[in-house]
Design a protein around this motif. Sequence first.
Motif, PDB file in Angstrom:
ATOM      1  N   GLU A   1      14.612  18.484 -38.117  1.00  0.00           N
ATOM      2  CA  GLU A   1      13.184  18.490 -38.444  1.00  0.00           C
ATOM      3  C   GLU A   1      12.964  19.023 -39.863  1.00  0.00           C
ATOM      4  O   GLU A   1      12.201  18.446 -40.645  1.00  0.00           O
ATOM      5  CB  GLU A   1      12.424  19.364 -37.438  1.00  0.00           C
ATOM      6  CG  GLU A   1      10.953  19.506 -37.707  1.00  0.00           C
ATOM      7  CD  GLU A   1      10.265  20.472 -36.762  1.00  0.00           C
ATOM      8  OE1 GLU A   1       9.113  20.847 -37.060  1.00  0.00           O
ATOM      9  OE2 GLU A   1      10.853  20.875 -35.744  1.00  0.00           O
ATOM     10  N   CYS A   2      13.660  20.095 -40.189  1.00  0.00           N
ATOM     11  CA  CYS A   2      13.523  20.689 -41.522  1.00  0.00           C
ATOM     12  C   CYS A   2      14.066  19.754 -42.597  1.00  0.00           C
ATOM     13  O   CYS A   2      13.451  19.589 -43.656  1.00  0.00           O
ATOM     14  CB  CYS A   2      14.261  22.024 -41.574  1.00  0.00           C
ATOM     15  SG  CYS A   2      13.499  23.313 -40.570  1.00  0.00           S
ATOM     16  N   ALA A   3      15.197  19.124 -42.324  1.00  0.00           N
ATOM     17  CA  ALA A   3      15.799  18.198 -43.294  1.00  0.00           C
ATOM     18  C   ALA A   3      14.866  17.030 -43.579  1.00  0.00           C
ATOM     19  O   ALA A   3      14.900  16.461 -44.673  1.00  0.00           O
ATOM     20  CB  ALA A   3      17.144  17.700 -42.782  1.00  0.00           C
ATOM     21  N   GLY A   4      14.012  16.703 -42.623  1.00  0.00           N
ATOM     22  CA  GLY A   4      13.037  15.641 -42.820  1.00  0.00           C
ATOM     23  C   GLY A   4      12.047  15.935 -43.934  1.00  0.00           C
ATOM     24  O   GLY A   4      11.361  15.037 -44.425  1.00  0.00           O
TER      25      GLY A   4
ATOM     26  N   THR B   1      19.736  22.240 -45.139  1.00  0.00           N
ATOM     27  CA  THR B   1      19.708  23.110 -43.972  1.00  0.00           C
ATOM     28  C   THR B   1      21.117  23.566 -43.622  1.00  0.00           C
ATOM     29  O   THR B   1      22.093  22.878 -43.920  1.00  0.00           O
ATOM     30  CB  THR B   1      19.103  22.403 -42.740  1.00  0.00           C
ATOM     31  OG1 THR B   1      19.941  21.316 -42.376  1.00  0.00           O
ATOM     32  CG2 THR B   1      17.700  21.903 -43.024  1.00  0.00           C
ATOM     33  N   ALA B   2      21.190  24.724 -42.980  1.00  0.00           N
ATOM     34  CA  ALA B   2      22.457  25.236 -42.449  1.00  0.00           C
ATOM     35  C   ALA B   2      22.161  25.873 -41.102  1.00  0.00           C
ATOM     36  O   ALA B   2      21.124  26.514 -40.925  1.00  0.00           O
ATOM     37  CB  ALA B   2      23.067  26.260 -43.398  1.00  0.00           C
ATOM     38  N   VAL B   3      23.072  25.694 -40.164  1.00  0.00           N
ATOM     39  CA  VAL B   3      22.917  26.235 -38.810  1.00  0.00           C
ATOM     40  C   VAL B   3      24.164  27.047 -38.475  1.00  0.00           C
ATOM     41  O   VAL B   3      25.281  26.586 -38.680  1.00  0.00           O
ATOM     42  CB  VAL B   3      22.767  25.096 -37.778  1.00  0.00           C
ATOM     43  CG1 VAL B   3      22.690  25.648 -36.371  1.00  0.00           C
ATOM     44  CG2 VAL B   3      21.560  24.236 -38.084  1.00  0.00           C
TER      45      VAL B   3
ATOM     46  N   ARG C   1       7.305  23.883 -47.138  1.00  0.00           N
ATOM     47  CA  ARG C   1       6.938  24.439 -48.443  1.00  0.00           C
ATOM     48  C   ARG C   1       8.055  24.337 -49.474  1.00  0.00           C
ATOM     49  O   ARG C   1       7.962  24.904 -50.561  1.00  0.00           O
ATOM     50  CB  ARG C   1       6.474  25.879 -48.273  1.00  0.00           C
ATOM     51  CG  ARG C   1       5.203  25.924 -47.448  1.00  0.00           C
ATOM     52  CD  ARG C   1       4.565  27.234 -47.430  1.00  0.00           C
ATOM     53  NE  ARG C   1       3.308  27.139 -46.679  1.00  0.00           N
ATOM     54  CZ  ARG C   1       2.491  28.132 -46.489  1.00  0.00           C
ATOM     55  NH1 ARG C   1       2.777  29.318 -46.983  1.00  0.00           N
ATOM     56  NH2 ARG C   1       1.392  27.971 -45.796  1.00  0.00           N
ATOM     57  N   GLY C   2       9.128  23.618 -49.131  1.00  0.00           N
ATOM     58  CA  GLY C   2      10.173  23.330 -50.110  1.00  0.00           C
ATOM     59  C   GLY C   2      11.349  24.274 -50.136  1.00  0.00           C
ATOM     60  O   GLY C   2      12.200  24.176 -51.022  1.00  0.00           O
ATOM     61  N   PHE C   3      11.441  25.185 -49.186  1.00  0.00           N
ATOM     62  CA  PHE C   3      12.572  26.100 -49.124  1.00  0.00           C
ATOM     63  C   PHE C   3      13.767  25.402 -48.485  1.00  0.00           C
ATOM     64  O   PHE C   3      13.613  24.703 -47.480  1.00  0.00           O
ATOM     65  CB  PHE C   3      12.248  27.320 -48.256  1.00  0.00           C
ATOM     66  CG  PHE C   3      11.375  28.354 -48.876  1.00  0.00           C
ATOM     67  CD1 PHE C   3      11.875  29.612 -49.168  1.00  0.00           C
ATOM     68  CD2 PHE C   3      10.040  28.095 -49.150  1.00  0.00           C
ATOM     69  CE1 PHE C   3      11.061  30.591 -49.723  1.00  0.00           C
ATOM     70  CE2 PHE C   3       9.216  29.061 -49.701  1.00  0.00           C
ATOM     71  CZ  PHE C   3       9.734  30.310 -50.001  1.00  0.00           C
ATOM     72  N   ASP C   4      14.966  25.589 -49.041  1.00  0.00           N
ATOM     73  CA  ASP C   4      16.172  25.284 -48.296  1.00  0.00           C
ATOM     74  C   ASP C   4      16.240  26.334 -47.195  1.00  0.00           C
ATOM     75  O   ASP C   4      15.859  27.493 -47.410  1.00  0.00           O
ATOM     76  CB  ASP C   4      17.411  25.398 -49.179  1.00  0.00           C
ATOM     77  CG  ASP C   4      17.528  24.254 -50.171  1.00  0.00           C
ATOM     78  OD1 ASP C   4      16.937  23.187 -49.941  1.00  0.00           O
ATOM     79  OD2 ASP C   4      18.232  24.442 -51.181  1.00  0.00           O
ATOM     80  N   VAL C   5      16.697  25.948 -46.000  1.00  0.00           N
ATOM     81  CA  VAL C   5      16.646  26.884 -44.885  1.00  0.00           C
ATOM     82  C   VAL C   5      17.981  27.005 -44.172  1.00  0.00           C
ATOM     83  O   VAL C   5      18.737  26.047 -44.042  1.00  0.00           O
ATOM     84  CB  VAL C   5      15.557  26.490 -43.862  1.00  0.00           C
ATOM     85  CG1 VAL C   5      14.179  26.624 -44.469  1.00  0.00           C
ATOM     86  CG2 VAL C   5      15.765  25.088 -43.314  1.00  0.00           C
TER      87      VAL C   5
ATOM     88  N   THR D   1       8.503  29.155 -37.924  1.00  0.00           N
ATOM     89  CA  THR D   1       8.670  29.783 -39.241  1.00  0.00           C
ATOM     90  C   THR D   1       9.607  28.974 -40.128  1.00  0.00           C
ATOM     91  O   THR D   1       9.298  28.706 -41.293  1.00  0.00           O
ATOM     92  CB  THR D   1       9.195  31.219 -39.078  1.00  0.00           C
ATOM     93  OG1 THR D   1       8.272  31.965 -38.272  1.00  0.00           O
ATOM     94  CG2 THR D   1       9.383  31.901 -40.418  1.00  0.00           C
ATOM     95  N   VAL D   2      10.751  28.574 -39.575  1.00  0.00           N
ATOM     96  CA  VAL D   2      11.706  27.817 -40.384  1.00  0.00           C
ATOM     97  C   VAL D   2      11.114  26.462 -40.782  1.00  0.00           C
ATOM     98  O   VAL D   2      11.315  25.991 -41.907  1.00  0.00           O
ATOM     99  CB  VAL D   2      13.072  27.692 -39.657  1.00  0.00           C
ATOM    100  CG1 VAL D   2      13.080  26.659 -38.571  1.00  0.00           C
ATOM    101  CG2 VAL D   2      14.186  27.421 -40.641  1.00  0.00           C
ATOM    102  N   ALA D   3      10.325  25.855 -39.899  1.00  0.00           N
ATOM    103  CA  ALA D   3       9.679  24.577 -40.236  1.00  0.00           C
ATOM    104  C   ALA D   3       8.661  24.759 -41.360  1.00  0.00           C
ATOM    105  O   ALA D   3       8.563  23.923 -42.263  1.00  0.00           O
ATOM    106  CB  ALA D   3       9.008  23.986 -39.001  1.00  0.00           C
TER     107      ALA D   3
END
Length: 66
Positions: free
Chosen positions: A45-48, A53-55, A24-28, A17-19
């Motif tokens: 992966e998302c930052a790619g 991103t924030a964890v 789709r261009g969302f900051d996550v 889901t986060v990927a």
Amino acid sequence: MPIAIVTGGNSGIGRATVALFAERGFDVGLTFHEDEDQAREAAAECAGHGVRTAVRQMDLEADVGQ
């Protein structure tokens, strides 16, 4: 820019889901309970996809029954 926060975003359905949001261009933002390394991999992966991103670690068990 739209933002999505996904609990349990380090594995399984949460990671998929986060990927998808990132694609789709969302900051996550994503949370994990125990496996920080896996969460950092998901964030990378998302930052790619060019998003921020924030964890964060999260344990909601302590809040059950309150």
